[in-house]
Design a protein around this motif. Structure first.
Motif, PDB file in Angstrom:
ATOM      1  N   LEU A  87       3.974   2.455   2.095  1.00 47.59           N
ATOM      2  CA  LEU A  87       4.630   1.192   1.756  1.00 47.59           C
ATOM      3  C   LEU A  87       4.353   0.127   2.808  1.00 47.59           C
ATOM      4  CD1 LEU A  87       8.103   2.399   0.474  1.00 47.59           C
ATOM      5  CD2 LEU A  87       6.498   0.972  -0.781  1.00 47.59           C
ATOM      6  N   ASP A  88       4.447   0.507   4.058  1.00 49.35           N
ATOM      7  CA  ASP A  88       4.199  -0.432   5.144  1.00 49.35           C
ATOM      8  C   ASP A  88       2.763  -0.950   5.102  1.00 49.35           C
ATOM      9  OD1 ASP A  88       4.990  -1.731   7.727  1.00 49.35           O
ATOM     10  OD2 ASP A  88       3.375  -0.431   8.463  1.00 49.35           O
ATOM     11  N   ALA A  89       1.806  -0.060   4.881  1.00 53.62           N
ATOM     12  CA  ALA A  89       0.396  -0.458   4.845  1.00 53.62           C
ATOM     13  C   ALA A  89       0.122  -1.429   3.704  1.00 53.62           C
ATOM     14  CB  ALA A  89      -0.492   0.786   4.713  1.00 53.62           C
ATOM     15  N   ILE A  90       0.660  -1.143   2.534  1.00 52.69           N
ATOM     16  CA  ILE A  90       0.425  -2.009   1.377  1.00 52.69           C
ATOM     17  C   ILE A  90       1.195  -3.316   1.526  1.00 52.69           C
ATOM     18  CG2 ILE A  90       0.710  -2.208  -1.129  1.00 52.69           C
ATOM     19  CD1 ILE A  90      -1.619  -0.344  -0.140  1.00 52.69           C
ATOM     20  N   GLU A  91       2.409  -3.243   2.065  1.00 50.32           N
ATOM     21  CA  GLU A  91       3.178  -4.469   2.294  1.00 50.32           C
ATOM     22  C   GLU A  91       2.412  -5.416   3.214  1.00 50.32           C
ATOM     23  OE1 GLU A  91       7.471  -6.016   4.045  1.00 50.32           O
ATOM     24  OE2 GLU A  91       7.000  -3.882   4.106  1.00 50.32           O
ATOM     25  N   ARG A  92       1.788  -4.882   4.243  1.00 51.41           N
ATOM     26  CA  ARG A  92       1.014  -5.714   5.168  1.00 51.41           C
ATOM     27  C   ARG A  92      -0.133  -6.420   4.457  1.00 51.41           C
ATOM     28  NH1 ARG A  92       1.737  -4.156  10.918  1.00 51.41           N
ATOM     29  NH2 ARG A  92       3.353  -2.565  10.947  1.00 51.41           N
ATOM     30  N   GLN A  93      -0.729  -5.757   3.480  1.00 49.65           N
ATOM     31  CA  GLN A  93      -1.825  -6.373   2.724  1.00 49.65           C
ATOM     32  C   GLN A  93      -1.339  -7.512   1.833  1.00 49.65           C
ATOM     33  OE1 GLN A  93      -3.886  -3.359   0.542  1.00 49.65           O
ATOM     34  NE2 GLN A  93      -5.090  -2.750   2.325  1.00 49.65           N
ATOM     35  N   PHE A  94      -0.103  -7.407   1.364  1.00 49.72           N
ATOM     36  CA  PHE A  94       0.433  -8.384   0.422  1.00 49.72           C
ATOM     37  C   PHE A  94       1.430  -9.345   1.060  1.00 49.72           C
ATOM     38  CE2 PHE A  94      -1.245  -5.183  -2.412  1.00 49.72           C
ATOM     39  CZ  PHE A  94      -1.729  -5.924  -3.477  1.00 49.72           C
ATOM     40  N   VAL A  95       1.465  -9.407   2.373  1.00 53.77           N
ATOM     41  CA  VAL A  95       2.495 -10.185   3.063  1.00 53.77           C
ATOM     42  C   VAL A  95       2.491 -11.656   2.645  1.00 53.77           C
ATOM     43  CG1 VAL A  95       1.187 -10.690   5.184  1.00 53.77           C
ATOM     44  CG2 VAL A  95       3.691 -10.492   5.258  1.00 53.77           C
ATOM     45  N   ALA A  96       1.345 -12.261   2.458  1.00 53.21           N
ATOM     46  CA  ALA A  96       1.298 -13.674   2.067  1.00 53.21           C
ATOM     47  C   ALA A  96       1.902 -13.872   0.677  1.00 53.21           C
ATOM     48  CB  ALA A  96      -0.142 -14.192   2.117  1.00 53.21           C
ATOM     49  N   THR A  97       1.569 -12.995  -0.244  1.00 54.58           N
ATOM     50  CA  THR A  97       2.119 -13.092  -1.601  1.00 54.58           C
ATOM     51  C   THR A  97       3.623 -12.842  -1.587  1.00 54.58           C
ATOM     52  OG1 THR A  97       0.019 -12.344  -2.519  1.00 54.58           O
ATOM     53  CG2 THR A  97       1.958 -12.152  -3.950  1.00 54.58           C
ATOM     54  N   ILE A  98       4.053 -11.834  -0.841  1.00 53.81           N
ATOM     55  CA  ILE A  98       5.479 -11.526  -0.732  1.00 53.81           C
ATOM     56  C   ILE A  98       6.227 -12.720  -0.163  1.00 53.81           C
ATOM     57  CG2 ILE A  98       7.181 -10.091   0.478  1.00 53.81           C
ATOM     58  CD1 ILE A  98       5.023  -7.810   0.326  1.00 53.81           C
TER      59      ILE A  98
END
Length: 121
Positions: A87-98
């Motif tokens: 979750l942390d790894a994928i969240e980091r990839q999508f941080v701008a969208t989030i």
């Protein structure tokens, strides 16, 4: 209370909320696989160390006592830590969208405050 009772969710979590958290974990795992990315074992261990420190599971005995209390095997605990690391790894990839979507999400969460104010009138 029985921890195996489906209606009892520790920490005030609702069943619907828990199901959504599991879904997010499943989707994160699928995204990791879709991107053909590997999650280093060291990262899983780092997350496990963070979890244990965060919840004062600083000794083997205390950790084992928690696992017994929760009904988790060391393998299932590691699987949960892997999910958190994923979750942390994928969240980091999508941080701008989030971050772009977060303001409207937070606005939607004001519904309880809105309803309380309506009741006060």
């Amino acid at each position: 209370m029985n921890f195996h009772d489906e209606n009892f969710l520790p920490g005030g979590e609702t069943l619907a909320g828990a199901r959504k958290r599991v879904l997010v974990g499943v989707l994160a795992e699928r995204e990791l696989a879709r991107q053909n990315l590997e999650l280093p074992a060291e990262r899983v261990q780092e997350v496990a160390r963070w979890f244990r420190a965060r919840f004062d599971l600083t000794t083997r005995a205390r950790t084992e006592a928690f696992l017994a209390h929760a009904g988790l095997t060391p393998e299932r605990f590691t699987a949960q830590m892997r999910e958190l690391a994923t979750l942390d790894a994928i969240e980091r990839q999508f941080v701008a969208t989030i971050d772009a979507r977060l303001p409207d999400h937070r606005r939607l969460l004001t519904i309880r405050d809105f309803l309380l104010r309506q009741e006060e009138r």
